[in-house]
Scaffold this active site. Structure first.
Site, PDB file in Angstrom:
ATOM      1  N   TYR A   1       0.988  -1.135  -0.121  1.00  0.00           N
ATOM      2  CA  TYR A   1      -0.160   0.116   0.152  1.00  0.00           C
ATOM      3  C   TYR A   1       1.028   1.338   0.064  1.00  0.00           C
ATOM      4  O   TYR A   1       0.635   2.153  -0.746  1.00  0.00           O
ATOM      5  CB  TYR A   1      -0.990  -0.065   1.135  1.00  0.00           C
ATOM      6  CG  TYR A   1      -1.825   1.340   1.501  1.00  0.00           C
ATOM      7  CD1 TYR A   1      -2.748   1.771   0.792  1.00  0.00           C
ATOM      8  CD2 TYR A   1      -1.279   1.975   2.778  1.00  0.00           C
ATOM      9  CE1 TYR A   1      -3.335   2.896   1.024  1.00  0.00           C
ATOM     10  CE2 TYR A   1      -1.881   3.164   2.940  1.00  0.00           C
ATOM     11  CZ  TYR A   1      -2.912   3.594   2.231  1.00  0.00           C
ATOM     12  OH  TYR A   1      -3.752   5.055   2.292  1.00  0.00           O
TER      13      TYR A   1
HETATM   14  P1  NAD Z   1     -11.888   4.088   1.515  1.00  0.00           P
HETATM   15  O1  NAD Z   1     -11.542   2.729   0.997  1.00  0.00           O
HETATM   16  O2  NAD Z   1     -12.970   4.007   2.726  1.00  0.00           O
HETATM   17  O3  NAD Z   1     -12.360   4.656   0.301  1.00  0.00           O
HETATM   18  C1  NAD Z   1     -11.824   4.612  -0.837  1.00  0.00           C
HETATM   19  C2  NAD Z   1     -12.911   4.629  -1.917  1.00  0.00           C
HETATM   20  O4  NAD Z   1     -12.211   4.384  -3.156  1.00  0.00           O
HETATM   21  C3  NAD Z   1     -13.612   3.331  -1.865  1.00  0.00           C
HETATM   22  O5  NAD Z   1     -14.983   3.575  -1.681  1.00  0.00           O
HETATM   23  C4  NAD Z   1     -13.377   2.691  -3.301  1.00  0.00           C
HETATM   24  O6  NAD Z   1     -14.764   1.998  -3.678  1.00  0.00           O
HETATM   25  C5  NAD Z   1     -13.084   3.836  -3.977  1.00  0.00           C
HETATM   26  N1  NAD Z   1     -12.240   3.194  -5.472  1.00  0.00           N
HETATM   27  C6  NAD Z   1     -11.152   2.339  -5.041  1.00  0.00           C
HETATM   28  N2  NAD Z   1     -10.729   2.254  -6.352  1.00  0.00           N
HETATM   29  C7  NAD Z   1     -11.343   2.991  -7.184  1.00  0.00           C
HETATM   30  C8  NAD Z   1     -11.430   3.208  -8.616  1.00  0.00           C
HETATM   31  N3  NAD Z   1     -10.489   2.276  -9.463  1.00  0.00           N
HETATM   32  N4  NAD Z   1     -12.219   3.805  -9.234  1.00  0.00           N
HETATM   33  C9  NAD Z   1     -13.222   4.473  -8.585  1.00  0.00           C
HETATM   34  N5  NAD Z   1     -13.125   4.325  -7.244  1.00  0.00           N
HETATM   35  C10 NAD Z   1     -12.276   3.340  -6.550  1.00  0.00           C
HETATM   36  O7  NAD Z   1     -10.709   4.771   1.927  1.00  0.00           O
HETATM   37  P2  NAD Z   1     -10.397   5.998   3.005  1.00  0.00           P
HETATM   38  O8  NAD Z   1     -10.063   5.457   4.194  1.00  0.00           O
HETATM   39  O9  NAD Z   1     -11.716   7.004   2.783  1.00  0.00           O
HETATM   40  O10 NAD Z   1      -9.182   6.722   2.463  1.00  0.00           O
HETATM   41  C11 NAD Z   1      -9.303   7.744   1.458  1.00  0.00           C
HETATM   42  C12 NAD Z   1      -8.113   8.389   1.016  1.00  0.00           C
HETATM   43  O11 NAD Z   1      -7.111   8.770   2.123  1.00  0.00           O
HETATM   44  C13 NAD Z   1      -7.215   7.061   0.148  1.00  0.00           C
HETATM   45  O12 NAD Z   1      -6.656   7.673  -0.976  1.00  0.00           O
HETATM   46  C14 NAD Z   1      -6.042   6.685   1.390  1.00  0.00           C
HETATM   47  O13 NAD Z   1      -4.972   6.137   0.649  1.00  0.00           O
HETATM   48  C15 NAD Z   1      -5.946   7.901   2.092  1.00  0.00           C
HETATM   49  N6  NAD Z   1      -5.617   7.672   3.573  1.00  0.00           N
HETATM   50  C16 NAD Z   1      -6.648   7.283   4.653  1.00  0.00           C
HETATM   51  C17 NAD Z   1      -6.022   7.106   5.676  1.00  0.00           C
HETATM   52  C18 NAD Z   1      -7.140   6.605   6.816  1.00  0.00           C
HETATM   53  O14 NAD Z   1      -6.627   6.348   7.966  1.00  0.00           O
HETATM   54  N7  NAD Z   1      -8.415   6.151   6.463  1.00  0.00           N
HETATM   55  C19 NAD Z   1      -4.510   7.424   6.052  1.00  0.00           C
HETATM   56  C20 NAD Z   1      -3.848   7.816   5.136  1.00  0.00           C
HETATM   57  C21 NAD Z   1      -4.124   8.043   3.957  1.00  0.00           C
END
Ligand code: NAD
Length: 358
Positions: free
Chosen positions: A182
């Site tokens: 990741y």
């Molecule tokens: P999440 O998995 O809840 O949301 C990501 C969404 O992206 C999902 O609903 C999924 O269906 C959609 N998705 C994935 N691939 C796709 C594609 N090819 N086309 C269209 N949609 C697609 O994740 P989150 O926790 O809300 O994280 C959001 C962002 O923040 C991500 O980029 C993640 O890397 C980043 N992030 C999150 C955290 C955390 O603690 N939650 C920490 C660091 C970074």
């Protein structure tokens, strides 16, 4: 190694971005609405971002393909509030497979949050999925955006790019050394975003979020798992001794920084977004016990492979450039997530004992 943070520099003034400028870091209010596109809109952070932009009076196009990383039912619930808003439209699209041109027509700010999250080193088909949703998805979006008159692409990066950081709190200038697939693919995507900024003049900003938590948190994340086990009276599985630390960031604080980064003078910048409350997993469990009035029964498992021992953000750059400060304490943030969790259970329990099952 832990080093203290340097003093915070004063906020800069904003020269402006293409015709839609407000004072630095201020979100654009109703009366000057913009058209924003949010990828990953059905996810944890993306859905909160949509709600916030809509509350500020903007038109929002949410895009998501409901990847099966967790249940579609939960993602639909995440979207429920936004769907009730007149300014919202939703596109069920896969960033890799589908044509993005009509979604991006008229877009002024694009927030790219779609991603596949997870721990560990993946191989085979699972590895391909990280390449697909983190690297290819980002490249396809960038390809579709090149040459369009957007004012900002905000990319949701991750603290996972740092891996076992050489310095705590970790500055943006630290050499990234990801430990997980990741983290490696998030870094690759981040580099692609910067590459399009440098080569094609795309106005881009990279935010590196540190462990975001709060209502709608993904069911695979530790605090969600702890709460589920608490409700079900199960032992709580803790990787390692629980003394590993994270810089927990409440989702509203992460969203505030994200909104500000669309208008602040941060073109080409990489900014850490952390909650300013570095805590151990054992601290989280003790606070949860207090909030829930329940006794915690931890069961310690071997430390997870490819997991950072400590993560802590230096957030001085974000403070300075975004005039932003995390506001929500760990205790208040956990209480808010606990309340949401109870409401979710109250709605779901007749159907399923384990509503968060992936
Ligand atoms: P999440 O998995 O809840 O949301 C990501 C969404 O992206 C999902 O609903 C999924 O269906 C959609 N998705 C994935 N691939 C796709 C594609 N090819 N086309 C269209 N949609 C697609 O994740 P989150 O926790 O809300 O994280 C959001 C962002 O923040 C991500 O980029 C993640 O890397 C980043 N992030 C999150 C955290 C955390 O603690 N939650 C920490 C660091 C970074």
């Amino acid at each position: 190694m832990w080093v203290s943070e340097e003093p915070v520099a004063p906020a800069r003034t904003l020269p402006g971005i293409v015709g839609r400028v407000l004072p630095e870091g201020r979100s654009q209010k109703a009366g000057n609405p913009i058209r924003a596109v949010v990828t990953g809109a059905a996810g944890f952070i993306g859905s909160h971002l949509c709600d916030r932009l809509l509350a500020d009076g903007h038109d929002v196009v949410g895009l998501d393909c409901f990847r099966d990383s967790y249940s579609r039912g939960l993602k639909e619930q995440n979207l429920a509030a936004a769907r009730g808003s007149r300014g919202f439209s939703f596109c069920h699209l896969d960033l890799v497979e589908d044509d993005l041109s009509s979604v991006l027509d008229g877009a002024e700010v694009v927030y790219h949050l779609a991603s596949r999250s997870g721990l560990g080193v993946s191989t085979g088909r699972e590895f391909d999925q990280y390449i697909f949703d983190n690297v290819l998805a980002t490249q396809r979006l960038l390809e579709a955006l090149a040459g369009r008159p957007i004012t900002r692409l905000v990319y949701a990066g991750s603290s996972s790019v740092y891996g076992e950081a050489e310095m705590l709190p970790t500055k943006e200038s630290s050499v990234p050394r990801p430990l997980s697939t990741y983290g490696a693919t998030k870094l690759a995507a981040e580099n692609l975003v910067q590459l399009y900024g440098r080569n094609f003049g795309l106005p881009v900003t990279v935010l590196r979020y540190f462990t975001v938590y709060g209502p709608r948190q993904r069911p695979d994340m530790a605090i969600s798992r702890f709460m589920r086990a608490l409700i079900q009276g199960d032992e709580i599985e803790v990787n390692g001794d629980g003394e590993q630390t994270r810089d927990f960031t409440f989702v509203a604080d992460a969203v505030e920084a994200t909104v500000r980064s669309a208008t602040a003078h941060v073109d080409g910048d990489v900014l850490n977004i952390g909650g300013g409350s570095r805590s151990t997993i054992n601290d989280v469990l003790a606070t949860l016990a207090d909030i829930s009035g329940t006794t915690i029964r931890p069961r310690h498992l071997p430390a997870a492979a490819a997991d950072q021992r400590h993560a802590a953000a230096s957030i001085n750059l974000a403070r300075w450039r975004l005039s932003w400060e995390p506001r929500v304490t760990l205790r208040n943030g956990l209480a808010s997530q606990w309340d949401w969790f109870q409401q979710l259970l109250a709605r779901e329990l007749p159907v399923s004992r384990d509503p968060l099952t992936v």
